[in-house]
Design a protein around this motif. Structure first.
Motif, PDB file in Angstrom:
ATOM      1  N   GLY A 149      -1.978   6.097  14.006  1.00  0.00           N
ATOM      2  CA  GLY A 149      -2.415   5.021  14.866  1.00  0.00           C
ATOM      3  C   GLY A 149      -1.192   4.797  15.966  1.00  0.00           C
ATOM      4  O   GLY A 149      -1.719   4.732  17.082  1.00  0.00           O
ATOM      5  N   ARG A 150      -0.072   5.144  15.648  1.00  0.00           N
ATOM      6  CA  ARG A 150       0.992   5.005  16.623  1.00  0.00           C
ATOM      7  C   ARG A 150       0.876   6.364  17.564  1.00  0.00           C
ATOM      8  O   ARG A 150       0.811   5.976  18.910  1.00  0.00           O
ATOM      9  N   THR A 151       0.586   7.324  17.079  1.00  0.00           N
ATOM     10  CA  THR A 151       0.355   8.608  17.940  1.00  0.00           C
ATOM     11  C   THR A 151      -0.587   8.384  19.090  1.00  0.00           C
ATOM     12  O   THR A 151      -0.566   8.922  20.015  1.00  0.00           O
ATOM     13  N   LEU A 152      -1.930   7.950  18.392  1.00  0.00           N
ATOM     14  CA  LEU A 152      -3.030   7.563  19.132  1.00  0.00           C
ATOM     15  C   LEU A 152      -3.065   6.276  20.123  1.00  0.00           C
ATOM     16  O   LEU A 152      -3.825   6.134  21.042  1.00  0.00           O
ATOM     17  N   GLY A 153      -1.975   5.663  19.752  1.00  0.00           N
ATOM     18  CA  GLY A 153      -2.258   4.166  20.450  1.00  0.00           C
ATOM     19  C   GLY A 153      -3.068   3.304  20.224  1.00  0.00           C
ATOM     20  O   GLY A 153      -3.339   2.485  20.784  1.00  0.00           O
ATOM     21  N   ASN A 154      -3.345   3.595  18.926  1.00  0.00           N
ATOM     22  CA  ASN A 154      -4.358   2.655  18.243  1.00  0.00           C
ATOM     23  C   ASN A 154      -3.663   1.751  17.471  1.00  0.00           C
ATOM     24  O   ASN A 154      -3.368   1.769  16.545  1.00  0.00           O
ATOM     25  N   GLU A 155      -3.438   0.526  17.755  1.00  0.00           N
ATOM     26  CA  GLU A 155      -2.897  -0.741  17.276  1.00  0.00           C
ATOM     27  C   GLU A 155      -3.442  -0.941  15.854  1.00  0.00           C
ATOM     28  O   GLU A 155      -2.782  -1.442  14.949  1.00  0.00           O
ATOM     29  N   ARG A 156      -4.707  -1.046  16.121  1.00  0.00           N
ATOM     30  CA  ARG A 156      -5.273  -1.645  14.600  1.00  0.00           C
ATOM     31  C   ARG A 156      -5.312  -0.712  13.557  1.00  0.00           C
ATOM     32  O   ARG A 156      -5.024  -1.297  12.548  1.00  0.00           O
ATOM     33  N   LEU A 157      -5.539   0.717  13.915  1.00  0.00           N
ATOM     34  CA  LEU A 157      -4.856   1.639  12.645  1.00  0.00           C
ATOM     35  C   LEU A 157      -3.640   1.546  12.444  1.00  0.00           C
ATOM     36  O   LEU A 157      -3.290   1.640  11.223  1.00  0.00           O
ATOM     37  N   GLU A 158      -2.541   1.152  13.170  1.00  0.00           N
ATOM     38  CA  GLU A 158      -1.325   1.114  12.781  1.00  0.00           C
ATOM     39  C   GLU A 158      -1.060  -0.070  12.178  1.00  0.00           C
ATOM     40  O   GLU A 158      -0.180   0.007  10.917  1.00  0.00           O
ATOM     41  N   ALA A 159      -1.633  -1.001  12.443  1.00  0.00           N
ATOM     42  CA  ALA A 159      -1.662  -2.134  11.560  1.00  0.00           C
ATOM     43  C   ALA A 159      -2.096  -2.167  10.371  1.00  0.00           C
ATOM     44  O   ALA A 159      -1.673  -2.564   9.333  1.00  0.00           O
ATOM     45  N   GLU A 160      -3.292  -1.457  10.224  1.00  0.00           N
ATOM     46  CA  GLU A 160      -3.888  -1.219   8.761  1.00  0.00           C
ATOM     47  C   GLU A 160      -3.174  -0.516   8.082  1.00  0.00           C
ATOM     48  O   GLU A 160      -3.104  -0.536   6.799  1.00  0.00           O
ATOM     49  N   GLY A 161      -2.191   0.664   8.531  1.00  0.00           N
ATOM     50  CA  GLY A 161      -1.576   1.410   7.711  1.00  0.00           C
ATOM     51  C   GLY A 161      -0.306   0.727   7.249  1.00  0.00           C
ATOM     52  O   GLY A 161       0.196   0.774   6.157  1.00  0.00           O
ATOM     53  N   ARG A 162       0.363  -0.451   8.054  1.00  0.00           N
ATOM     54  CA  ARG A 162       1.380  -0.965   7.671  1.00  0.00           C
ATOM     55  C   ARG A 162       0.985  -2.212   6.653  1.00  0.00           C
ATOM     56  O   ARG A 162       1.371  -2.493   5.459  1.00  0.00           O
ATOM     57  N   ALA A 163      -0.275  -2.533   6.705  1.00  0.00           N
ATOM     58  CA  ALA A 163      -1.154  -3.500   5.747  1.00  0.00           C
ATOM     59  C   ALA A 163      -1.094  -2.895   4.238  1.00  0.00           C
ATOM     60  O   ALA A 163      -0.872  -3.200   3.087  1.00  0.00           O
ATOM     61  N   GLU A 164      -1.450  -1.494   4.491  1.00  0.00           N
ATOM     62  CA  GLU A 164      -1.626  -0.681   3.061  1.00  0.00           C
ATOM     63  C   GLU A 164      -0.322  -0.235   2.445  1.00  0.00           C
ATOM     64  O   GLU A 164      -0.352  -0.270   1.337  1.00  0.00           O
ATOM     65  N   GLN A 165       0.598  -0.080   3.228  1.00  0.00           N
ATOM     66  CA  GLN A 165       1.914   0.202   2.574  1.00  0.00           C
ATOM     67  C   GLN A 165       2.450  -1.108   1.902  1.00  0.00           C
ATOM     68  O   GLN A 165       3.181  -1.356   1.000  1.00  0.00           O
ATOM     69  N   SER A 166       2.204  -2.177   2.504  1.00  0.00           N
ATOM     70  CA  SER A 166       2.409  -3.542   1.795  1.00  0.00           C
ATOM     71  C   SER A 166       1.820  -3.581   0.745  1.00  0.00           C
ATOM     72  O   SER A 166       2.532  -4.197  -0.535  1.00  0.00           O
ATOM     73  N   ARG A 167       0.538  -3.409   0.684  1.00  0.00           N
ATOM     74  CA  ARG A 167      -0.049  -3.435  -0.861  1.00  0.00           C
ATOM     75  C   ARG A 167       0.384  -2.732  -1.604  1.00  0.00           C
ATOM     76  O   ARG A 167       0.416  -3.035  -2.856  1.00  0.00           O
ATOM     77  N   GLY A 168       0.628  -1.285  -1.259  1.00  0.00           N
ATOM     78  CA  GLY A 168       1.319  -0.454  -2.330  1.00  0.00           C
ATOM     79  C   GLY A 168       2.674  -1.065  -2.664  1.00  0.00           C
ATOM     80  O   GLY A 168       3.151  -0.963  -3.849  1.00  0.00           O
ATOM     81  N   ASP A 169       3.559  -1.699  -1.766  1.00  0.00           N
ATOM     82  CA  ASP A 169       4.674  -2.149  -2.184  1.00  0.00           C
ATOM     83  C   ASP A 169       4.670  -3.167  -3.116  1.00  0.00           C
ATOM     84  O   ASP A 169       5.440  -3.501  -4.135  1.00  0.00           O
ATOM     85  N   ALA A 170       3.817  -4.084  -2.961  1.00  0.00           N
ATOM     86  CA  ALA A 170       3.468  -5.371  -3.902  1.00  0.00           C
ATOM     87  C   ALA A 170       2.911  -4.850  -5.082  1.00  0.00           C
ATOM     88  O   ALA A 170       3.261  -5.533  -6.229  1.00  0.00           O
TER      89      ALA A 170
END
Length: 57
Positions: A23-44
Motif C-alpha cells: 500500500g505504501r509503495t503504490l500510494g494506496n492509503e486504504r491498503l496500507e491501513a488494512e495492513g496495519r489493522a491486520e498486524q494489530s489483530r495478529g499482535d492482539a
C-alpha cells in the motif's frame, strides 16, 4: 500458546506487513491501513494467547 494459534497470529502479522508495504509503495492509503489493522489483530491474538499461557502455568 497453541502452535496453531501462534502460527495464525504470525501469519496475520506477516500478511499485514506485506499489505502495508504494498500500500505504501503504490500510494494506496486504504491498503496500507488494512495492513496495519491486520498486524494489530495478529499482535492482539498473540497477546491473548500469551495471557492464557500465563494463567495455565
Amino acid at each position: 500458546m497453541s502452535t496453531e494459534k501462534k502460527n495464525q497470529a504470525k501469519a496475520d502479522r506477516i500478511k499485514g506487513k506485506v499489505k502495508e508495504t504494498v500500500g505504501r509503495t503504490l500510494g494506496n492509503e486504504r491498503l496500507e491501513a488494512e495492513g496495519r489493522a491486520e498486524q494489530s489483530r495478529g499482535d492482539a491474538r498473540q497477546a491473548a494467547e500469551k495471557a492464557k499461557d500465563a494463567f495455565r502455568h
